[in-house]
Scaffold this motif. Structure first.
Motif, mmCIF file in Angstrom:
data_model
loop_
_atom_site.group_PDB
_atom_site.id
_atom_site.type_symbol
_atom_site.label_atom_id
_atom_site.label_comp_id
_atom_site.label_asym_id
_atom_site.label_seq_id
_atom_site.Cartn_x
_atom_site.Cartn_y
_atom_site.Cartn_z
ATOM 1 N N TYR A 78 7.389 -13.738 5.688
ATOM 2 C CA TYR A 78 7.842 -12.504 6.339
ATOM 3 C C TYR A 78 6.868 -12.093 7.444
ATOM 4 O O TYR A 78 7.284 -11.733 8.557
ATOM 5 C CB TYR A 78 7.955 -11.397 5.285
ATOM 6 C CG TYR A 78 8.399 -10.045 5.808
ATOM 7 C CD1 TYR A 78 9.752 -9.737 5.954
ATOM 8 C CD2 TYR A 78 7.464 -9.064 6.131
ATOM 9 C CE1 TYR A 78 10.154 -8.497 6.415
ATOM 10 C CE2 TYR A 78 7.863 -7.825 6.592
ATOM 11 C CZ TYR A 78 9.208 -7.538 6.725
ATOM 12 O OH TYR A 78 9.603 -6.296 7.192
ATOM 13 N N SER A 79 5.568 -12.158 7.149
ATOM 14 C CA SER A 79 4.552 -11.781 8.131
ATOM 15 C C SER A 79 4.596 -12.703 9.347
ATOM 16 O O SER A 79 4.451 -12.251 10.490
ATOM 17 C CB SER A 79 3.160 -11.817 7.488
ATOM 18 O OG SER A 79 3.059 -10.862 6.454
ATOM 19 N N TYR B 72 5.623 -10.343 12.354
ATOM 20 C CA TYR B 72 4.443 -9.871 13.076
ATOM 21 C C TYR B 72 3.864 -10.877 14.059
ATOM 22 O O TYR B 72 3.228 -10.479 15.037
ATOM 23 C CB TYR B 72 3.353 -9.457 12.075
ATOM 24 C CG TYR B 72 3.808 -8.415 11.098
ATOM 25 C CD1 TYR B 72 4.386 -7.223 11.544
ATOM 26 C CD2 TYR B 72 3.717 -8.614 9.721
ATOM 27 C CE1 TYR B 72 4.827 -6.256 10.652
ATOM 28 C CE2 TYR B 72 4.160 -7.660 8.824
ATOM 29 C CZ TYR B 72 4.718 -6.484 9.293
ATOM 30 O OH TYR B 72 5.158 -5.538 8.405
ATOM 31 N N ASP B 73 4.076 -12.160 13.813
ATOM 32 C CA ASP B 73 3.517 -13.174 14.699
ATOM 33 C C ASP B 73 4.546 -13.694 15.703
ATOM 34 O O ASP B 73 4.312 -13.659 16.916
ATOM 35 C CB ASP B 73 2.953 -14.343 13.892
ATOM 36 C CG ASP B 73 1.825 -13.918 12.970
ATOM 37 O OD1 ASP B 73 1.129 -12.941 13.297
ATOM 38 O OD2 ASP B 73 1.648 -14.549 11.910
ATOM 39 N N THR C 228 5.697 -12.782 1.285
ATOM 40 C CA THR C 228 4.835 -12.023 2.194
ATOM 41 C C THR C 228 4.356 -12.903 3.341
ATOM 42 O O THR C 228 4.337 -12.476 4.505
ATOM 43 C CB THR C 228 3.618 -11.462 1.436
ATOM 44 O OG1 THR C 228 4.077 -10.555 0.427
ATOM 45 C CG2 THR C 228 2.685 -10.720 2.377
#
Length: 600
Positions: A348-349, A353-354, A345
């Motif tokens: 992946y984030s 997302y970043d 997680t």
């Protein structure tokens, strides 16, 4: 493979009521439990440790004889003495040995001078007995080989909770001791939570997920097996329901990442192939993002010799490096705890997302040939660091795509590894830590989200003009400095202007308050029905006013200061301040729309 069941364990293995061979387990269970009690053997998660003691405290004698077609044949021999009618059910006429020659020597010693023939027991060992010998049998046991000295006892075993007793406990008992850890992963079930069964047709072959397979070929696999024809019909129905279009080609990395992402301290995993396919798409995004980033770096890009800061990093750069630091810290901590779900997680984030959704998009104006060379070089260095370290963080879960992409990156002078497998794994760096950058950039992203919301609400698809209205000098400085990046992240935006705190917002704008320091305005004049927009704003203002009054009532209760914790009182005060700012901004928006209507 020869299985010497008596060389070191003859005292616990004996024939009882032939043809059954038994292991006396009572004496073996206590050392296996003691290994956990004294910390030599660690079982994760704790629920599985309780299972360990539940089984061993109630252990019974173990029959290891099996009448199966396949298996290790029991190295036990019946001594048939010439001229005697020997009773095969008696343990008196049985000997054991590594092979027939050793068994014959023992028989000659047991029956000196007698003429006899040897008949090996046709039974095979229980599967779990054979498996229990595995850690040391493959290393040359019972001889004291170099492999035994180097590799035994083992350090880590990853296994399913359902065979903790059947396999792991037997290995510990047969090996007398086993140091290290046992990590129990979840039981993999189908998407509906059913245990995988051939008769249900819901067994998922990893190769089929990796390479893909059509529904017709899935059916053909059933027909080629040994299922009863009635079960084949049932299984085909199950396959048609679960995989109406077959299984898409997902690749090894996507399957590996999915299984790690599912794995937690729980006992069940409902494996959905659609989720594997989703991570396949993530692999594609990873590939495309890295290739795009390499284009932004250019063919002649040579990174700094050492990883670190250059000293001229922008707010966006400090923010993404801070996020990289958080990801490195979280992944390392999760791996140490064998919490693979948390590890996947975190990485992946960071990637999705970043890095992909924000930073790569945000720096597009800075990485053009027309941009300031110093700012461009600094953004490129930060981008390279994120690619380099991000691929390493992801490598344990997606080894193939990360190796391929890492090989395409330019190398630092300090990087001597020829493969990502041997490169140093990322760890948190104090110089990347920047809570202030995170706080400021969070405000920037809140402005972006507010502007996107306005653009979507008013169905403006192109040439949007956004005004940022700050109430403080600090907020104005931040908005002005980041205006270009904000405009890039707002799809269809042509211009972002940061107004001075004392400046008036142009007439004809819709508004959305970010907090008590910033409001975002979108020019909608000539694109919307003014009366309808005033009604929308009035609804928003009514909703905000009701929320404010409800919160205000809570703050006016008796003994509010004594009964409510200080941090909660501070949060409530901030919320009230934000509500006041939002209502004021909405009132101003109505006033500007009324003025605009009057001028029209």
């Amino acid at each position: 493979m020869t299985v010497p069941i008596c060389t070191r364990s003859g005292d616990i293995i004996e024939p009882l009521m032939k043809p059954q061979w038994w292991v006396r387990c009572k004496g073996l269970a206590e050392p296996a439990m003691e290994a956990v009690r004294n910390g030599k053997l660690e079982i994760t998660p704790m629920a599985s440790e309780k299972e360990w003691f539940r089984w061993l405290e109630n252990i019974q004698d173990w029959c290891i004889s099996r009448q199966l077609w396949w298996g290790h044949r029991i190295p036990a021999y019946f001594v048939r003495i010439e001229g005697q009618d020997n009773d095969a059910s008696s343990s008196d006429y049985w000997v054991v040995g590594h092979d027939e020659a050793e068994a014959r020597q023992r028989a000659e010693k047991k029956f000196p001078g007698a003429k006899f023939t040897l008949e090996q027991d046709p039974d095979v060992l229980d599967t779990w007995f054979s498996s229990g010998l595995w850690p040391f049998a493959v290393l040359g046991w019972p001889d004291k080989t170099s492999d035994m000295e180097k590799y035994y006892p083992t350090q880590l075993l990853e296994t399913g909770w359902d065979i903790l007793f059947f396999w792991v406990a037997r290995m510990v008992m047969l090996g007398i001791y086993l140091t290290g850890e046992v990590f129990c992963h979840a039981m993999v079930r189908d998407a509906q939570g059913r245990k995988m069964s051939k008769s249900l047709g819901n067994v998922i072959d990893p190769i089929d997920v990796i390479q893909g397979i059509s529904l017709a070929d899935l059916h053909a696999q059933l027909e080629a097996g040994n299922l009863d024809p009635r079960e084949v019909v049932k299984a085909k129905k199950g396959q048609s329901a679960d995989f109406p279009d077959g299984i898409p080609e997902c690749g090894t990395d996507a399957l590996r990442f999915t299984l790690c992402a599912y794995t937690s301290a729980g006992r069940d995993v409902n494996l959905n192939v659609l989720r594997v396919d989703g991570y396949r798409k993530f692999c594609n995004k990873l590939w495309n993002a890295t290739r795009f980033a390499l284009m932004k770096l250019g063919d002649d890009f040579v990174p700094r010799a050492e990883t670190g800061l250059g000293g001229a990093e922008s707010l966006a750069e400090r923010w993404i490096l801070h996020k990289l630091n958080i990801a490195a810290r979280d992944v390392n901590a999760a791996l140490a705890e064998m919490n693979f779900m948390a590890a996947t997680t975190a990485v992946y984030s960071f990637w999705l997302y970043d890095l992909c959704d924000v930073y790569i998009e945000y720096i597009k104006p800075i990485t053009t040939p027309e941009a300031d060379p110093a700012a461009r070089r600094s953004a490129q260095e930060t981008l390279f660091t994120c690619l380099e370290q991000g691929l390493k963080l992801l490598h344990p879960f997606m080894p193939f795509v990360t190796e391929e992409l890492w090989q395409r990156l330019p190398r630092r002078a300090s990087e001597t590894s020829k493969t990502i497998c041997l490169s140093a794994f990322p760890e948190p760096r104090a110089e990347y830590e920047s809570p202030a950058a995170e706080r400021d950039f969070d405000l920037v992203m809140s402005i972006v989200k507010a502007a996107r919301s306005l653009v979507a609400d008013y169905h403006i698809t192109s040439k949007a003009t956004v005004y940022i209205a700050p109430t403080t000098a600090a907020a104005h400085a931040l908005a002005a400095a980041e205006a270009a990046g904000i405009c890039t992240l707002i799809k269809g935006c042509s211009e972002v202007l940061a107004l001075e705190p004392s400046a008036s917002v142009p007439a004809g704008c819709a508004v959305l308050s970010v907090n008590d320091e910033v409001a975002v305005h979108l020019m909608v004049r000539g694109r919307v029905d003014i009366d309808q927009e005033i009604k929308k704003i009035e609804k928003k203002m009514s909703k905000a006013d009701k929320a404010r009054e409800a919160l205000l009532a809570k703050t006016k209760i008796d003994d509010y200061t004594e009964r409510v914790p200080e941090d909660v009182r501070e949060q409530n005060a901030n919320k009230l301040s934000n509500y006041d700012a939002e209502i004021e901004a909405l009132q101003q928006a109505i006033a500007t729309f009324l003025t605009l209507k009057g001028s029209n």
